[in-house]
Design a protein around this motif. Structure first.
Motif, PDB file in Angstrom:
ATOM      1  N   LEU A  91       0.815  -1.210   0.000  1.00  0.00           N
ATOM      2  CA  LEU A  91       0.000   0.000   0.000  1.00  0.00           C
ATOM      3  C   LEU A  91       0.853   1.266   0.000  1.00  0.00           C
ATOM      4  CD1 LEU A  91      -2.940   0.777  -0.141  1.00  0.00           C
ATOM      5  CD2 LEU A  91      -3.020   0.722   2.349  1.00  0.00           C
ATOM      6  N   SER A  92       1.918   1.296   0.774  1.00  0.00           N
ATOM      7  CA  SER A  92       2.767   2.488   0.791  1.00  0.00           C
ATOM      8  C   SER A  92       3.486   2.671  -0.546  1.00  0.00           C
ATOM      9  CB  SER A  92       3.770   2.435   1.944  1.00  0.00           C
ATOM     10  OG  SER A  92       4.629   1.336   1.822  1.00  0.00           O
ATOM     11  N   THR A  93       3.835   1.572  -1.203  1.00  0.00           N
ATOM     12  CA  THR A  93       4.450   1.671  -2.530  1.00  0.00           C
ATOM     13  C   THR A  93       3.460   2.251  -3.529  1.00  0.00           C
ATOM     14  OG1 THR A  93       5.909  -0.211  -2.109  1.00  0.00           O
ATOM     15  CG2 THR A  93       5.524   0.368  -4.411  1.00  0.00           C
ATOM     16  N   VAL A  94       2.242   1.766  -3.520  1.00  0.00           N
ATOM     17  CA  VAL A  94       1.222   2.237  -4.462  1.00  0.00           C
ATOM     18  C   VAL A  94       0.924   3.715  -4.254  1.00  0.00           C
ATOM     19  CG1 VAL A  94      -1.200   2.000  -5.137  1.00  0.00           C
ATOM     20  CG2 VAL A  94       0.182  -0.040  -4.737  1.00  0.00           C
ATOM     21  N   LYS A  95       0.877   4.153  -3.022  1.00  0.00           N
ATOM     22  CA  LYS A  95       0.530   5.544  -2.721  1.00  0.00           C
ATOM     23  C   LYS A  95       1.582   6.538  -3.215  1.00  0.00           C
ATOM     24  CE  LYS A  95      -2.698   4.747   1.014  1.00  0.00           C
ATOM     25  NZ  LYS A  95      -3.017   4.952   2.428  1.00  0.00           N
ATOM     26  N   ARG A  96       2.759   6.070  -3.584  1.00  0.00           N
ATOM     27  CA  ARG A  96       3.793   6.956  -4.136  1.00  0.00           C
ATOM     28  C   ARG A  96       3.534   7.328  -5.591  1.00  0.00           C
ATOM     29  NH1 ARG A  96       9.119   3.906  -2.108  1.00  0.00           N
ATOM     30  NH2 ARG A  96       7.669   2.380  -1.337  1.00  0.00           N
ATOM     31  N   PHE A  97       2.620   6.645  -6.230  1.00  0.00           N
ATOM     32  CA  PHE A  97       2.338   6.877  -7.642  1.00  0.00           C
ATOM     33  C   PHE A  97       1.186   7.866  -7.798  1.00  0.00           C
ATOM     34  CE2 PHE A  97       4.720   3.036  -7.735  1.00  0.00           C
ATOM     35  CZ  PHE A  97       5.383   3.049  -8.949  1.00  0.00           C
ATOM     36  N   GLU A  98       1.460   8.966  -8.505  1.00  0.00           N
ATOM     37  CA  GLU A  98       0.411   9.942  -8.774  1.00  0.00           C
ATOM     38  C   GLU A  98      -0.547   9.382  -9.810  1.00  0.00           C
ATOM     39  OE1 GLU A  98       1.832  13.828  -9.732  1.00  0.00           O
ATOM     40  OE2 GLU A  98       3.448  13.710  -8.272  1.00  0.00           O
ATOM     41  N   ASP A  99      -1.740   9.866  -9.790  1.00  0.00           N
ATOM     42  CA  ASP A  99      -2.760   9.502 -10.773  1.00  0.00           C
ATOM     43  C   ASP A  99      -3.140   8.022 -10.740  1.00  0.00           C
ATOM     44  OD1 ASP A  99      -2.817  12.161 -11.659  1.00  0.00           O
ATOM     45  OD2 ASP A  99      -1.170  11.787 -13.040  1.00  0.00           O
ATOM     46  N   VAL A 100      -2.912   7.355  -9.633  1.00  0.00           N
ATOM     47  CA  VAL A 100      -3.367   5.984  -9.453  1.00  0.00           C
ATOM     48  C   VAL A 100      -4.428   6.009  -8.360  1.00  0.00           C
ATOM     49  CG1 VAL A 100      -2.739   3.654  -8.704  1.00  0.00           C
ATOM     50  CG2 VAL A 100      -1.187   4.945 -10.182  1.00  0.00           C
ATOM     51  N   LYS A 101      -5.621   5.548  -8.694  1.00  0.00           N
ATOM     52  CA  LYS A 101      -6.681   5.473  -7.698  1.00  0.00           C
ATOM     53  C   LYS A 101      -6.446   4.230  -6.847  1.00  0.00           C
ATOM     54  CE  LYS A 101     -10.161   7.655 -10.593  1.00  0.00           C
ATOM     55  NZ  LYS A 101     -11.488   7.495 -11.222  1.00  0.00           N
ATOM     56  N   VAL A 102      -6.556   4.384  -5.535  1.00  0.00           N
ATOM     57  CA  VAL A 102      -6.287   3.282  -4.616  1.00  0.00           C
ATOM     58  C   VAL A 102      -7.510   3.051  -3.730  1.00  0.00           C
ATOM     59  CG1 VAL A 102      -4.765   2.399  -2.824  1.00  0.00           C
ATOM     60  CG2 VAL A 102      -3.851   3.946  -4.562  1.00  0.00           C
ATOM     61  N   SER A 109     -16.377  -1.647  -9.805  1.00  0.00           N
ATOM     62  CA  SER A 109     -17.468  -0.791  -9.330  1.00  0.00           C
ATOM     63  C   SER A 109     -17.030   0.666  -9.184  1.00  0.00           C
ATOM     64  CB  SER A 109     -18.020  -1.307  -7.998  1.00  0.00           C
ATOM     65  OG  SER A 109     -17.128  -1.045  -6.930  1.00  0.00           O
ATOM     66  N   LYS A 110     -15.743   0.917  -9.047  1.00  0.00           N
ATOM     67  CA  LYS A 110     -15.220   2.276  -8.887  1.00  0.00           C
ATOM     68  C   LYS A 110     -14.693   2.855 -10.197  1.00  0.00           C
ATOM     69  CE  LYS A 110     -15.749   2.238  -4.385  1.00  0.00           C
ATOM     70  NZ  LYS A 110     -16.672   3.142  -3.706  1.00  0.00           N
ATOM     71  N   SER A 111     -14.702   2.076 -11.249  1.00  0.00           N
ATOM     72  CA  SER A 111     -14.092   2.516 -12.507  1.00  0.00           C
ATOM     73  C   SER A 111     -15.012   3.443 -13.286  1.00  0.00           C
ATOM     74  CB  SER A 111     -13.745   1.299 -13.363  1.00  0.00           C
ATOM     75  OG  SER A 111     -14.919   0.680 -13.826  1.00  0.00           O
ATOM     76  N   LEU A 112     -14.388   4.243 -14.156  1.00  0.00           N
ATOM     77  CA  LEU A 112     -15.120   5.145 -15.032  1.00  0.00           C
ATOM     78  C   LEU A 112     -15.043   4.707 -16.489  1.00  0.00           C
ATOM     79  CD1 LEU A 112     -13.850   8.527 -13.522  1.00  0.00           C
ATOM     80  CD2 LEU A 112     -16.004   7.341 -13.040  1.00  0.00           C
ATOM     81  N   GLY A 113     -14.299   3.656 -16.762  1.00  0.00           N
ATOM     82  CA  GLY A 113     -14.030   3.247 -18.132  1.00  0.00           C
ATOM     83  C   GLY A 113     -15.168   2.493 -18.791  1.00  0.00           C
ATOM     84  N   GLU A 114     -15.172   2.589 -20.114  1.00  0.00           N
ATOM     85  CA  GLU A 114     -16.083   1.791 -20.932  1.00  0.00           C
ATOM     86  C   GLU A 114     -15.493   0.400 -21.167  1.00  0.00           C
ATOM     87  OE1 GLU A 114     -17.456   4.110 -24.473  1.00  0.00           O
ATOM     88  OE2 GLU A 114     -16.092   5.577 -23.585  1.00  0.00           O
ATOM     89  N   ILE A 115     -14.175   0.332 -21.107  1.00  0.00           N
ATOM     90  CA  ILE A 115     -13.457  -0.934 -21.256  1.00  0.00           C
ATOM     91  C   ILE A 115     -12.691  -1.188 -19.965  1.00  0.00           C
ATOM     92  CG2 ILE A 115     -11.627  -2.158 -22.486  1.00  0.00           C
ATOM     93  CD1 ILE A 115     -12.341  -0.515 -24.947  1.00  0.00           C
ATOM     94  N   LEU A 116     -12.850  -2.376 -19.395  1.00  0.00           N
ATOM     95  CA  LEU A 116     -12.140  -2.753 -18.183  1.00  0.00           C
ATOM     96  C   LEU A 116     -11.046  -3.744 -18.545  1.00  0.00           C
ATOM     97  CD1 LEU A 116     -15.128  -3.319 -15.726  1.00  0.00           C
ATOM     98  CD2 LEU A 116     -13.911  -1.201 -16.243  1.00  0.00           C
TER      99      LEU A 116
END
Length: 99
Positions: free
Chosen positions: A45-56, A73-80
């Protein structure tokens, strides 16, 4: 067309950084990266939080399927696009995938 890339994680501290770097380097114009941490007990989790523009998003340890569902369920995309945290990708991966 918006693409959502969903990455479930569980104790992927050693690999998630490379995965996210390769996803951020994609040559597709519009896409989002969503990481769902499935109750990791290491530094994932701490590694992931270092990345900007990544929803966690986080959840208790319920398995990869539940993590994928939460990400969807949290995505905005038309393609997953569902990928694993130990994968890396060429810069044209998403562009070629959605052709």
């Amino acid at each position: 067309m918006k693409v959502s890339v969903i990455v479930p994680t569980y104790n992927e501290e050693d690999t998630i950084g490379d995965c996210l770097l390769s996803l951020q380097a994609q040559n597709l114009e519009t896409y989002e990266i969503i990481v769902v941490d499935d109750g990791s007990t290491d530094g994932t989790l701490s590694t992931v939080k270092r990345f900007e523009d990544v929803k966690v998003f986080t959840q208790g340890h319920r398995g990869a399927g539940a993590a994928r569902n939460l990400g969807a369920s949290k995505s905005l995309g038309e393609i997953l696009v569902f990928v694993d945290a130990d994968m890396t990708f060429a810069e044209d991966f998403l562009k070629n995938l959605i052709k």
